[in-house]
Enzyme design. Sequence first.
Site, PDB file in Angstrom:
ATOM      1  N   THR A  47      -4.820  -4.060  -5.544  1.00 39.41           N
ATOM      2  CA  THR A  47      -5.045  -5.161  -4.448  1.00 39.41           C
ATOM      3  C   THR A  47      -6.232  -4.946  -3.887  1.00 39.41           C
ATOM      4  OG1 THR A  47      -3.004  -5.441  -4.298  1.00 39.41           O
ATOM      5  CG2 THR A  47      -4.189  -6.108  -2.530  1.00 39.41           C
ATOM      6  N   HIS A  93      -8.740  -5.574  -6.638  1.00 37.41           N
ATOM      7  CA  HIS A  93      -9.043  -7.505  -6.295  1.00 37.41           C
ATOM      8  C   HIS A  93     -10.324  -8.196  -5.285  1.00 37.41           C
ATOM      9  CE1 HIS A  93      -8.402 -11.614  -7.471  1.00 37.41           C
ATOM     10  NE2 HIS A  93      -7.680 -11.686  -6.539  1.00 37.41           N
TER      11      HIS A  93
END
Length: 365
Positions: free
Chosen positions: A39, A42
């Site tokens: 996460t 990203h």
Amino acid sequence: MRAAVFHDRDDIRIENVPEPTCGPRDLVLEVRAVGICGTDAHEYHSGPHMFPVHDQHPVSGHIGPMIPGHEFSGVVREVGPEVTGFAVGDLVVSGAGIACGECVQCRRVRTNLCERYTTVGLQRHGALAEYVATPAANCLQVAPYGLTPDAAALAQPMSIAVHAMRRGRLTGADHAVIVGAGGIGAFLTFAAKSVTDHLLVIDIDEQRLKIADALGAPHVLRTGDPDEARAAVGDLGLDPTVVYEVSGTPAGLRTALSILPRGGRLVLVGLQGRPVEWDVRTLSLIEHELIGTNAHVFATDMPTALELLASRPDPWTDLAPIALSLDQLVPEGLQPLVERRSTRIKTLIDPHATTTRETRMVAGA
């Protein structure tokens, strides 16, 4: 204090920023270790998606450059006036997720689905800094579990795995298959093995499978071919009742579906990058169950995560061998994750370190 500050896509800077203030229900922690994950990578490389950099977040109120970091442990430096049960000097772990405690999902003890859910390090300043403010309600004392700060920093991803395992309603009578042994898949392997001895872990990476083996997986298989996976399941005498797809890849999903029998439960742990067409007619006729899973329920999953971390006889250095400094966060932490060349299951950051150090996973060592 020094902190990693996200400004925009591919733009994280190590800056001197003001120390956080302690709200009435908060703890201010001196951060000891922070995990980074997919996460974070990203958001760094293709975001902001969740970081409220350009638009004010409706719940947290944050807008502008922000400090990431949502997997962390730390020592209490300041205690809010409405907080009980914590004292300066306590080592704690944070679940990072913040639930309102009042909505229908919170009343159902599904706080991960809270209508006003926010996360430290995603919608408000996080722990990739020397100090962080976090609600005391999402913190637990580490001392009862005998974990080091580095090991405690693994509790948040382990709690994600615990929640995913429970979403599959796994019991000792179940035969389970895990597709994808990196990141959450490794923690899920350990969690699942604590419940059932009938477990197969599939991945295309030999090193990840070696770690899965060390984590207690009775069977591991290196393949990306659905036919090979289905044949291996038969050869091993397994009759899977639950399959966990953790890779988040189309190939992994195909493999998971190829071994899911009639009446089987498919838990979608990995997030697919694009929409997937599904034959829902067949799904209905053979009674497949598709089960989503997201984050964790702090009150139930985090204590179990700490118990599991403490139960392993071997240290967790095979999953998290080193801790990087803040200056190394991007070149040696996030960029390898973006480029899918990281060799570590989990990368930790020590905001107070000046260079790479070995992780300390054994108390008193």
